[in-house]
Design a protein around this motif. Structure first.
Motif, PDB file in Angstrom:
ATOM      1  N   ASP A 140       0.852  -1.181   0.000  1.00  0.00           N
ATOM      2  CA  ASP A 140       0.000   0.000   0.000  1.00  0.00           C
ATOM      3  C   ASP A 140       0.892   1.237   0.000  1.00  0.00           C
ATOM      4  N   GLN A 141       0.714   2.097  -0.994  1.00  0.00           N
ATOM      5  CA  GLN A 141       1.559   3.275  -1.138  1.00  0.00           C
ATOM      6  C   GLN A 141       0.756   4.530  -0.811  1.00  0.00           C
ATOM      7  N   SER A 142       1.145   5.213   0.250  1.00  0.00           N
ATOM      8  CA  SER A 142       0.449   6.424   0.682  1.00  0.00           C
ATOM      9  C   SER A 142       1.165   7.655   0.149  1.00  0.00           C
ATOM     10  N   LEU A 143       0.382   8.614  -0.356  1.00  0.00           N
ATOM     11  CA  LEU A 143       0.917   9.860  -0.905  1.00  0.00           C
ATOM     12  C   LEU A 143       0.284  11.032  -0.155  1.00  0.00           C
ATOM     13  N   TRP A 144       1.117  11.833   0.504  1.00  0.00           N
ATOM     14  CA  TRP A 144       0.642  12.990   1.259  1.00  0.00           C
ATOM     15  C   TRP A 144       1.054  14.273   0.540  1.00  0.00           C
ATOM     16  N   CYS A 145       0.066  15.117   0.265  1.00  0.00           N
ATOM     17  CA  CYS A 145       0.329  16.436  -0.325  1.00  0.00           C
ATOM     18  C   CYS A 145       0.057  17.491   0.745  1.00  0.00           C
ATOM     19  N   THR A 146       1.005  18.405   0.934  1.00  0.00           N
ATOM     20  CA  THR A 146       0.890  19.429   1.967  1.00  0.00           C
ATOM     21  C   THR A 146       1.191  20.791   1.372  1.00  0.00           C
ATOM     22  N   ALA A 147       0.376  21.782   1.748  1.00  0.00           N
ATOM     23  CA  ALA A 147       0.592  23.163   1.314  1.00  0.00           C
ATOM     24  C   ALA A 147       1.399  23.901   2.380  1.00  0.00           C
ATOM     25  N   HIS A 148       2.451  24.611   1.955  1.00  0.00           N
ATOM     26  CA  HIS A 148       3.309  25.368   2.857  1.00  0.00           C
ATOM     27  C   HIS A 148       3.240  26.855   2.488  1.00  0.00           C
ATOM     28  N   ASN A 149       3.570  27.710   3.448  1.00  0.00           N
ATOM     29  CA  ASN A 149       3.625  29.169   3.250  1.00  0.00           C
ATOM     30  C   ASN A 149       2.279  29.754   2.862  1.00  0.00           C
ATOM     31  N   HIS A 150       1.200  29.120   3.250  1.00  0.00           N
ATOM     32  CA  HIS A 150      -0.119  29.647   2.882  1.00  0.00           C
ATOM     33  C   HIS A 150      -0.634  30.575   3.977  1.00  0.00           C
ATOM     34  N   THR A 151      -1.376  31.603   3.555  1.00  0.00           N
ATOM     35  CA  THR A 151      -1.986  32.553   4.489  1.00  0.00           C
ATOM     36  C   THR A 151      -3.490  32.381   4.566  1.00  0.00           C
ATOM     37  N   GLN A 152      -4.009  31.417   3.843  1.00  0.00           N
ATOM     38  CA  GLN A 152      -5.437  31.110   3.855  1.00  0.00           C
ATOM     39  C   GLN A 152      -5.600  29.621   3.597  1.00  0.00           C
ATOM     40  N   GLU A 153      -6.808  29.117   3.781  1.00  0.00           N
ATOM     41  CA  GLU A 153      -7.054  27.712   3.505  1.00  0.00           C
ATOM     42  C   GLU A 153      -6.962  27.467   2.004  1.00  0.00           C
ATOM     43  N   GLU A 154      -6.178  26.491   1.637  1.00  0.00           N
ATOM     44  CA  GLU A 154      -5.938  26.190   0.226  1.00  0.00           C
ATOM     45  C   GLU A 154      -6.563  24.842  -0.134  1.00  0.00           C
ATOM     46  N   GLU A 155      -7.367  24.841  -1.193  1.00  0.00           N
ATOM     47  CA  GLU A 155      -7.957  23.597  -1.683  1.00  0.00           C
ATOM     48  C   GLU A 155      -6.962  22.890  -2.604  1.00  0.00           C
ATOM     49  N   LEU A 156      -6.803  21.599  -2.402  1.00  0.00           N
ATOM     50  CA  LEU A 156      -5.858  20.811  -3.169  1.00  0.00           C
ATOM     51  C   LEU A 156      -6.594  19.815  -4.055  1.00  0.00           C
ATOM     52  N   LEU A 157      -6.047  19.567  -5.234  1.00  0.00           N
ATOM     53  CA  LEU A 157      -6.613  18.613  -6.195  1.00  0.00           C
ATOM     54  C   LEU A 157      -5.576  17.535  -6.496  1.00  0.00           C
ATOM     55  N   TRP A 158      -6.055  16.318  -6.689  1.00  0.00           N
ATOM     56  CA  TRP A 158      -5.186  15.198  -7.077  1.00  0.00           C
ATOM     57  C   TRP A 158      -5.550  14.740  -8.479  1.00  0.00           C
ATOM     58  N   PHE A 159      -4.530  14.368  -9.267  1.00  0.00           N
ATOM     59  CA  PHE A 159      -4.744  13.832 -10.611  1.00  0.00           C
ATOM     60  C   PHE A 159      -3.921  12.564 -10.777  1.00  0.00           C
ATOM     61  N   ARG A 160      -4.555  11.533 -11.358  1.00  0.00           N
ATOM     62  CA  ARG A 160      -3.837  10.320 -11.759  1.00  0.00           C
ATOM     63  C   ARG A 160      -3.653  10.401 -13.264  1.00  0.00           C
ATOM     64  N   ASP A 161      -2.428  10.616 -13.702  1.00  0.00           N
ATOM     65  CA  ASP A 161      -2.156  10.970 -15.099  1.00  0.00           C
ATOM     66  C   ASP A 161      -3.011  12.182 -15.452  1.00  0.00           C
ATOM     67  N   ASP A 162      -3.940  12.056 -16.404  1.00  0.00           N
ATOM     68  CA  ASP A 162      -4.763  13.202 -16.795  1.00  0.00           C
ATOM     69  C   ASP A 162      -6.137  13.188 -16.147  1.00  0.00           C
ATOM     70  N   GLY A 163      -6.452  12.151 -15.371  1.00  0.00           N
ATOM     71  CA  GLY A 163      -7.773  12.037 -14.764  1.00  0.00           C
ATOM     72  C   GLY A 163      -7.770  12.520 -13.321  1.00  0.00           C
ATOM     73  N   ARG A 164      -8.811  13.259 -12.942  1.00  0.00           N
ATOM     74  CA  ARG A 164      -8.913  13.795 -11.593  1.00  0.00           C
ATOM     75  C   ARG A 164      -9.359  12.709 -10.618  1.00  0.00           C
ATOM     76  N   VAL A 165      -8.755  12.725  -9.430  1.00  0.00           N
ATOM     77  CA  VAL A 165      -9.075  11.756  -8.385  1.00  0.00           C
ATOM     78  C   VAL A 165     -10.146  12.350  -7.478  1.00  0.00           C
ATOM     79  N   ASN A 166     -11.204  11.574  -7.206  1.00  0.00           N
ATOM     80  CA  ASN A 166     -12.266  12.028  -6.312  1.00  0.00           C
ATOM     81  C   ASN A 166     -11.795  11.931  -4.864  1.00  0.00           C
TER      82      ASN A 166
END
Length: 353
Positions: A140-166
């Motif tokens: 099982d491979q876990s991938l964590w995406c984290t936003a740094h240096n933000h001054t507001q809440e930032e929405e993050l999106l994930w894509f697998r190749d060209d398809g968006r991940v729900n």
């Protein structure tokens, strides 16, 4: 000191003394990279120098670079070069104050404030740049995406190749996690990208580098007659790529280019035998070697004696000729044939007694 120093990031805003050029340079550096609070410090420093230096500064500027909207960025760079190269510390300080005036022009202001507006940085598993992630099938491979240096809440999106991940609710703001479970060989080379929703240019990607031993597959070739060509297809998957060879009867096959032809891609290792003979019958083995591990796949070839092919075309041509002759004969003797049918249809006449 060179102009490149201005673009170096610093961990903290410098504590600046008003009459020292070196710390001022560092403070401007911080203003350019990630430390937008330096604008406040800059204003405080400029208030400490009340002298009007506009006349001095404008005299030092070339006529074509007098203040204006066009060439503001070049003018700013020229000003910084003047500051860094000036042997006169007081002249450097006066030029520094004029920098504040240049920064107020709208085109350059956007250029300078760009790090403050889009200074959010994304990481995947603490990696700030795109990278390849070694993994193996079944885990099982876990991938964590984290936003740094933000001054507001930032929405993050994930894509697998060209398809968006729900993503589920609560797994999109400031930090987001996806899990590839389980990793398969088909995931090798797949790219996962984490992207800032409000600015698609801010993103970071990871490519799965799935390491696995060669996987071979294929079917026996069909029975073939002598003097014909036949191909044996060995399908292969491997990462890292495997070294491939053909064997016959457990011995490395000597590839005579007039009799054998090998075609290889990342997924196919094909052996073609030209004008096969009875002696070509037997077991052929596709051998793959990767990371000191060897995998084999066997194929069996049967070569039959050549047979005379049934002359289908000749038989059809002869049948057509016979049919045409029959039709011609019937047409040429049609009158006699009709008379025979008429005589057969007349009833016998009565005889007087």
């Amino acid at each position: 000191m060179t102009l490149d120093v201005l673009m170096l990031p610093f961990a903290n805003i410098c504590a600046v003394q008003p009459y020292h050029t070196q710390p001022l340079m560092q403070c401007i550096s911080n203003m350019f990279v990630y430390r937008c609070q330096a604008w406040t410090k800059w204003a405080e420093l400029m208030d400490m120098h009340k002298e009007d230096t506009s006349v001095f500064f404008l005299k030092t500027l070339p006529q074509k670079r007098r203040p204006g909207c066009q060439g503001a960025e070049q003018e700013f760079k020229w000003t910084m070069t003047t500051v860094l190269e000036s042997p006169d510390e007081s002249a450097s300080q006066m030029a520094l104050k004029e920098i504040a005036r240049v920064l107020c022009r709208a085109p350059l202001l956007v250029f300078v404030l760009l790090p403050c507006i889009t200074g959010v940085q994304l990481t995947i598993n603490a990696n700030t740049a795109d990278y390849r992630l070694p993994t193996t099938p079944g885990r099982d491979q876990s991938l964590w995406c984290t936003a740094h240096n933000h001054t507001q809440e930032e929405e993050l999106l994930w894509f697998r190749d060209d398809g968006r991940v729900n993503l589920k609710d609560g797994n999109q703001v400031n930090a987001s996690n996806i899990c590839v479970s389980p990793v398969t060989v088909d995931d090798n080379g797949v790219s996962f990208t984490c992207r800032l929703a409000r600015n698609g240019s801010v993103q970071v990607s990871v490519v799965l580098d799935v390491r696995f031993l060669p996987i071979l597959s294929g079917q026996d070739p069909p029975t073939v007659q002598e003097d014909r060509d036949v191909s044996i297809d060995c399908y292969v998957k491997a990462n890292p790529p495997a070294t491939m060879v053909w064997e016959k009867e457990n011995s490395t096959l000597i590839l005579d280019k007039d009799h054998y032809q090998v075609f290889q891609t990342s997924e196919l290792f094909q052996l073609t035998i030209k004008n096969v003979k009875k002696s070509d019958s037997g077991a052929y083995t596709c051998v793959a070697e990767s990371e000191s591990r060897i995998v084999r796949q066997d194929f069996f070839l049967i070569v039959e004696d050549s047979r005379l092919a049934f002359p289908t075309e000749a038989v059809i041509a002869a049948a057509v000729v016979v049919l045409l002759l029959c039709i011609f004969a019937i047409v040429s003797r049609r009158k006699r044939i009709f008379k025979c049918f008429k005589r057969a249809g007349v009833s016998p006449s009565s005889t007087a007694l």
